[in-house]
Design a protein around this motif. Structure first.
Motif: not given
Ligand SMILES: [Zn+2]
Ligand SMILES: [Zn+2]
Length: 375
Positions: A71, A73, A92-93, A180-181
């Motif tokens: 991602c 991020s 993080h995902e 996340c996304r």
């Molecule tokens: Zn993310």
């Protein structure tokens, strides 16, 4: 062999493991190791190394990671825009299988297929107790505050609050982008945007989260305008059902207001730049709702928005910061029933050894959908 850290007995003495011990990830020299993607300096090409195996918290679980998304991020952290403690494991995902359960958690069992939101709430504060763990002041985030999921194993804290069971029909690669996304886009449109059938939705930026917003908007019956300077990116958006596509040129907001006969009901800035944030707000019709999803960090955080328009036209401006685990079931139902297909947004599936270059490739804008690491 313990990669660059030498003998196993030295694990607790290396800078990385010392950082782990400070954070409570490992208990000492007897800890085993796992493969993970690590960087020691911002902007340094991340490498696969053996690092200390994370320790299962009493109230959490260890997830054996099967797939994890790359991602933007993660790129922001790697570039130092969003500072982290170095050395660092991004990611993080993710989706995977429960490998270990802490002593106090009774709701899950080893072997269950799961994912988790990137914001892990404490479960005790006023925000968590009212269903808003995504803004918990004590939140933990894998890949930011803690060791991330570009690794064989990752921690989910406070599992009863933060862990999400996956339906059998949702594969690991598709589920990996839910942390996340995809979930952020879903919440941005349903909770903040409150988009309804027939309304206009303008999405600025057709990277991972932008294409997620396009797909979800189309599925919810919105008329979608997708905006991106990259022809391949808008071509994907068109395939996903965007009614109109526009290059991200100057005064694109005028075109959006013209096409929509007064402006979009909902706009999403999935880029995260002062220019796209302001253009998205200028693209709204009266009483429209803008949702800022793309990150604005550092000096960009002070981006100016046309507040005269916000007042005179009663516009609503929201930030979106993921989605609490408790809110995942309706999203999972739409995926399991075939209404939403996050797997279609995945442009490439790579191994852990190519994760570093995938992160570095985000230095230039990507236009081929999401990249997912399979482990
Ligand atoms: Zn993310
Ligand atoms: Zn909390």
């Amino acid at each position: 062999m313990v990669g660059s850290f030498g003998d196993l007995s030295m694990v607790a003495q290396c800078p990385y493991c010392a950082a782990n011990i400070r954070r409570g990830w490992v208990s000492g020299a007897e800890s085993s190791v796992v493969r993970a993607v690590v960087y020691s300096q911002y902007g340094e090409l991340p490498q696969v190394r053996d690092v200390a195996d994370p320790v299962c918290p009493d109230d959490g679980v260890i997830v054996s990671v099967r797939a994890t998304g790359v991602c933007r991020s993660d790129w922001h952290a790697w570039r130092g825009h969003d500072p982290v403690t170095l050395p660092h494991v991004p990611g993080h995902e993710f989706a995977g299988v429960i490998a270990e359960i802490g002593s106090t958690d009774g709701n899950f069992r080893v072997g269950e297929r799961v994912t988790a939101p990137f914001v892990q709430g404490c479960g005790r504060c006023e925000y968590c107790l009212t269903g808003n763990a995504q803004v918990c002041p004590q939140q933990r985030q894998p890949g930011f505050t803690d060791q991330g999921s570009f690794a064989e194993r990752v921690v989910v804290n406070r599992a009863d609050v933060n862990l999400v069971r996956l339906p059998d029909v949702v594969g690991f690669v598709a589920a990996s982008v839910l942390g996340c996304r995809f979930a952020t886009a879903f919440r941005a449109l349903t909770v903040h945007g409150r988009i309804s059938r027939g309304q206009w939705l303008a999405v600025y930026g057709c990277g991972g989260v932008g294409l997620s917003a396009v797909m979800i908007g189309v599925a919810l019956g919105a008329r979608v305008i997708a905006i991106d300077a990259h022809p391949t990116a808008v071509a994907i958006a068109h395939e996903l059902g965007a009614e109109r596509t526009l290059p991200g040129a100057a005064e694109v907001d005028l075109l959006v207001r013209e096409i929509t006969d007064g402006g979009a009901h909902v706009t999403v800035d999935a880029v995260g730049s002062p220019a796209t944030a302001a253009a998205a707000v200028r693209s709204l019709r009266r009483r429209g709702r803008h949702v800022q999803v793309g990150l604005l960090l550092g000096a960009q955080a002070m981006a100016a928005l046309p507040m005269d328009r916000v007042i005179a036209q009663e516009l609503e401006i929201y930030g979106s910061h993921g989605m609490a685990a408790a809110d995942y079931p309706p999203l999972l139902d739409l995926i399991a029933s075939g209404v939403l297909h996050p797997a279609k947004l995945v442009g490439s599936v790579i191994g852990l050894d190519r994760a570093g270059e995938a992160l570095a490739a985000m230095d230039s804008s990507t236009a081929s959908g999401m990249t997912v690491i399979e482990i």
